[in-house]
Motif scaffolding. Sequence first.
Motif, PDB file in Angstrom:
ATOM      1  N   LEU A  98      27.003  99.655  21.407  1.00 31.86           N
ATOM      2  CA  LEU A  98      28.334  99.173  21.765  1.00 31.86           C
ATOM      3  C   LEU A  98      28.712  97.972  20.902  1.00 31.86           C
ATOM      4  N   VAL A  99      27.814  97.019  20.757  1.00 33.60           N
ATOM      5  CA  VAL A  99      28.087  95.830  19.945  1.00 33.60           C
ATOM      6  C   VAL A  99      28.412  96.231  18.504  1.00 33.60           C
ATOM      7  N   ASP A 100      27.643  97.163  17.965  1.00 33.66           N
ATOM      8  CA  ASP A 100      27.873  97.615  16.582  1.00 33.66           C
ATOM      9  C   ASP A 100      29.188  98.371  16.415  1.00 33.66           C
ATOM     10  N   SER A 101      29.735  98.903  17.510  1.00 35.27           N
ATOM     11  CA  SER A 101      30.976  99.684  17.417  1.00 35.27           C
ATOM     12  C   SER A 101      32.228  98.810  17.305  1.00 35.27           C
ATOM     13  N   LEU A 102      32.109  97.511  17.574  1.00 33.67           N
ATOM     14  CA  LEU A 102      33.277  96.630  17.530  1.00 33.67           C
ATOM     15  C   LEU A 102      33.711  96.400  16.091  1.00 33.67           C
ATOM     16  N   PRO A 103      34.966  96.731  15.760  1.00 35.72           N
ATOM     17  CA  PRO A 103      35.439  96.423  14.410  1.00 35.72           C
ATOM     18  C   PRO A 103      35.579  94.913  14.244  1.00 35.72           C
ATOM     19  N   LEU A 104      35.070  94.399  13.130  1.00 37.51           N
ATOM     20  CA  LEU A 104      35.132  92.961  12.864  1.00 37.51           C
ATOM     21  C   LEU A 104      36.151  92.690  11.775  1.00 37.51           C
ATOM     22  N   ASP A 105      36.906  91.630  11.954  1.00 32.51           N
ATOM     23  CA  ASP A 105      37.943  91.218  10.999  1.00 32.51           C
ATOM     24  C   ASP A 105      37.502  89.885  10.405  1.00 32.51           C
ATOM     25  N   PRO A 106      37.573  89.714   9.080  1.00 33.63           N
ATOM     26  CA  PRO A 106      37.120  88.457   8.496  1.00 33.63           C
ATOM     27  C   PRO A 106      38.021  87.271   8.832  1.00 33.63           C
TER      28      PRO A 106
END
Length: 196
Positions: free
Chosen positions: A53-61
């Motif tokens: 689940l944590v890895d599925s979160l899209p991250l924005d710089p």
Amino acid sequence: MSHPTPTHPLNAPTAPVSPADFPAAAARSAPSGAPTAAALLDFVRRTAADQALVDSLPLDPEGRTWVRLEGPGGSEAWLIGWPPGTGTGWHDHAESLGAFATARGTLTENALAVRLPASGWKTLELADGLDRSRRLGEGGSRAFGRHHVHEVLNESPDTHAVSVHAYYPPLPLIRRFSRTGAVLRLEQVERPEDWQ
């Protein structure tokens, strides 16, 4: 997905927090069937340990990102990504109990050890000795009671942090504050329609 600022959804060791460490207001029982602070804390810890689940979160710089989760007992819950150098600013969660856990990276929580009046003021001068700060590394967690005033920061210059947050009852509003030294000023009141 990136969201505008100000946004919804947040130095002790990273060792687990026990219910005995909760503020008294957070430890009180919720209405029948409603989750307690301990239940919210258990939920955020378990969810933060879900690596898929944590890895599925899209991250924005540039900006924080988040995904709404199904919290226990009708609570409001979020998975939040924190780019380096981002934070919430000073705020509270009104009548809601809350908990959060760091799933990746390290977050810093600066908090006030005092309950503020719910209404009727715009500016307060804080007494000495009210500031508390704790660092929550991966696996670190925190529960808090109603009217808890804090700011949550990712102070890392180069590492994203990810955390899980839960609130009950679902947030009726968030009060946002500015702070200059000992002076706390109410700046804005946000309601759910402002961040949905």
